[in-house]
Design a protein around this motif. Structure first.
Motif, mmCIF file in Angstrom:
data_model
loop_
_atom_site.group_PDB
_atom_site.id
_atom_site.type_symbol
_atom_site.label_atom_id
_atom_site.label_comp_id
_atom_site.label_asym_id
_atom_site.label_seq_id
_atom_site.Cartn_x
_atom_site.Cartn_y
_atom_site.Cartn_z
ATOM 1 N N LEU B 118 0.840 -1.204 0.000
ATOM 2 C CA LEU B 118 0.000 0.000 0.000
ATOM 3 C C LEU B 118 0.874 1.252 0.000
ATOM 4 C CD1 LEU B 118 -1.545 2.098 2.372
ATOM 5 C CD2 LEU B 118 -2.637 1.523 0.204
ATOM 6 N N ASN B 119 1.883 1.251 0.858
ATOM 7 C CA ASN B 119 2.772 2.418 0.931
ATOM 8 C C ASN B 119 3.418 2.706 -0.421
ATOM 9 O OD1 ASN B 119 2.186 2.170 3.603
ATOM 10 N ND2 ASN B 119 4.287 1.970 4.330
ATOM 11 N N LEU B 121 2.424 1.650 -3.412
ATOM 12 C CA LEU B 121 1.431 1.991 -4.435
ATOM 13 C C LEU B 121 1.113 3.481 -4.375
ATOM 14 C CD1 LEU B 121 -0.459 0.750 -6.606
ATOM 15 C CD2 LEU B 121 -2.251 0.865 -4.898
ATOM 16 N N VAL B 122 0.902 3.975 -3.152
ATOM 17 C CA VAL B 122 0.526 5.380 -2.987
ATOM 18 C C VAL B 122 1.694 6.281 -3.382
ATOM 19 C CG1 VAL B 122 -0.092 7.154 -1.295
ATOM 20 C CG2 VAL B 122 -1.238 4.943 -1.252
ATOM 21 N N SER B 125 2.579 5.915 -7.446
ATOM 22 C CA SER B 125 1.560 6.254 -8.446
ATOM 23 C C SER B 125 1.814 7.644 -9.008
ATOM 24 C CB SER B 125 0.165 6.200 -7.821
ATOM 25 O OG SER B 125 -0.160 4.872 -7.511
ATOM 26 N N LEU B 136 0.077 -3.078 -8.617
ATOM 27 C CA LEU B 136 -1.324 -3.231 -9.026
ATOM 28 C C LEU B 136 -1.605 -4.624 -9.556
ATOM 29 C CD1 LEU B 136 -2.297 0.067 -10.830
ATOM 30 C CD2 LEU B 136 -3.424 -0.969 -8.851
ATOM 31 N N PHE B 139 -2.286 -6.822 -6.770
ATOM 32 C CA PHE B 139 -3.640 -6.660 -6.215
ATOM 33 C C PHE B 139 -4.683 -7.337 -7.119
ATOM 34 C CE2 PHE B 139 -2.048 -2.675 -3.911
ATOM 35 C CZ PHE B 139 -1.931 -3.360 -2.710
ATOM 36 N N ASN B 170 -13.028 -7.157 -5.667
ATOM 37 C CA ASN B 170 -12.320 -5.872 -5.676
ATOM 38 C C ASN B 170 -12.605 -5.067 -4.407
ATOM 39 O OD1 ASN B 170 -11.050 -6.226 -8.104
ATOM 40 N ND2 ASN B 170 -12.534 -5.054 -9.301
ATOM 41 N N VAL B 173 -10.506 -6.305 -1.551
ATOM 42 C CA VAL B 173 -9.120 -5.825 -1.697
ATOM 43 C C VAL B 173 -9.037 -4.332 -1.351
ATOM 44 C CG1 VAL B 173 -7.238 -5.434 -3.361
ATOM 45 C CG2 VAL B 173 -8.499 -7.592 -3.387
ATOM 46 N N ILE B 174 -10.027 -3.569 -1.785
ATOM 47 C CA ILE B 174 -10.081 -2.130 -1.493
ATOM 48 C C ILE B 174 -10.154 -1.891 0.019
ATOM 49 C CG2 ILE B 174 -11.712 -0.160 -1.586
ATOM 50 C CD1 ILE B 174 -12.150 -0.943 -4.587
ATOM 51 N N ASN B 177 -6.927 -2.604 1.821
ATOM 52 C CA ASN B 177 -5.962 -1.525 1.615
ATOM 53 C C ASN B 177 -6.287 -0.300 2.460
ATOM 54 O OD1 ASN B 177 -3.693 -1.934 -0.324
ATOM 55 N ND2 ASN B 177 -5.352 -2.800 -1.542
#
Lengths: 208, 208
Positions: B118-119, B121-122, B125, B136, B139, B170, B173-174, B177
């Motif tokens: 998560l870290n 990805l953020v 991006s 991604l 995920f 989804n 998973v959302i 996160n």
């Protein structure tokens, strides 16, 4: 000398415009590049200011961040509360709030880098306690508002008995943040649509 | 010269140990400070290596990141699939997977900085397409696995008819996160407990 339309002093008007420009450009930079990875040089390049021009308005990058945070909150509030508070049914208020957040704030690409709050929370956690705590306090406030709406709904007999309102409110905030993380990296509208759909399903299951 | 226990060459054993050390220290650094904010000097300080010693194993920071990502995936898999795949009821598999992810991975503070994926990805991006896309894809793989379990459950008549399995997978998973984002910044176990509870409620509502 005063501006004939606003009656404000022209020098301070110019200062106001410069300050707004710094805040708006920094907001986009922080949201895309992150706080640490945005340099003062980046801000100078984006605003066309000299160092002197910038430091005349803000004492430090942390100071700019504070102003940027306040601005981001204003923009977010305007988007998510539109047509929410005047709904009499608290459950419709919750659904509308979720939809507004996902469609009119997150999915509307208000900030170039996605959700400013989620991005900052993830970046600053473990690195800047005061800044990450400020963002967390914002999330707690949102959760408490949703909780108050749930309490109202329960008082009106709209909810199944025995639900944990605080937990439900937190879960809604958690899911909205998860959607922000995934949407930011994909810019895929189905993330927005699917989260509205599934959080809508979840909220409907709470009803009496 | 060979190690009498492993039969492996001692020189390459030493190389292996050094490489592991670089990966493990960098994993913690990236998870706390982020990718861009971790410098090669930080990695040298954490590993007690010289530049020559480091670059003998990895050509670049991006190369280290690749190895770190693979390592993080291994650690995550071990935590979340423990006691999952052998369950015959696919809905219990989903519930167990959610609990493992939240309690034994996220809540167990496996990585100092919270959830590595998560870290990253953020942070990445909008800044590094290949790296954020790699996360991604991870995920998407998780979501597809949950979807397959939902399909199985539907075949066994365990689900309400007409559900959108992809969307549900989804959403899980959302939410996971979102919990990662909030837990990382609070280290508050109630985030873990509340998400298990509410995702559990959500999953139960899918059942026939």
């Amino acid at each position: 000398m005063k501006n004939i339309f606003t009656g404000r002093d022209i020098v301070s008007d110019k200062g106001y415009i410069t300050k707004r420009n710094i805040i708006e450009k920094s907001l986009q930079l922080f949201s895309v590049k992150g706080y640490y990875n945005t340099s003062i040089s980046d801000i100078l390049a984006a605003t066309n200011l000299t160092k002197g021009g910038l430091y005349g308005h803000f004492a430090s990058k942390a100071d700019i961040w504070q102003a940027v945070y306040d601005e981001a909150v204003c923009i977010w509030r305007e988007r998510v509360f539109s047509g929410v508070r005047d709904r009499t049914d608290p459950m419709i208020r919750i659904t509308k709030f979720i939809e507004n957040d996902l469609r009119n704030y997150l999915g509307a690409d208000v900030f170039e880098g996605g959700c400013f709050f989620l991005n900052m929370l993830v970046e600053l956690s473990g690195q800047s306690d005061p800044m990450s705590k400020q963002i967390l306090r914002g999330f707690v406030r949102i959760s408490k508002l949703i909780q108050a709406w749930l309490d109202q709904a329960a008082d009106q007999g709209l909810l199944k008995p025995g639900l944990n309102h605080k937990e439900i409110a937190n879960f809604i905030v958690i899911s909205l943040n998860g959607a922000a993380a995934l949407y930011t990296s994909t810019r895929d509208d189905t993330i927005v649509d699917q989260t509205i759909e599934q959080l809508g399903f979840y909220v409907r299951q709470l009803k009496a």
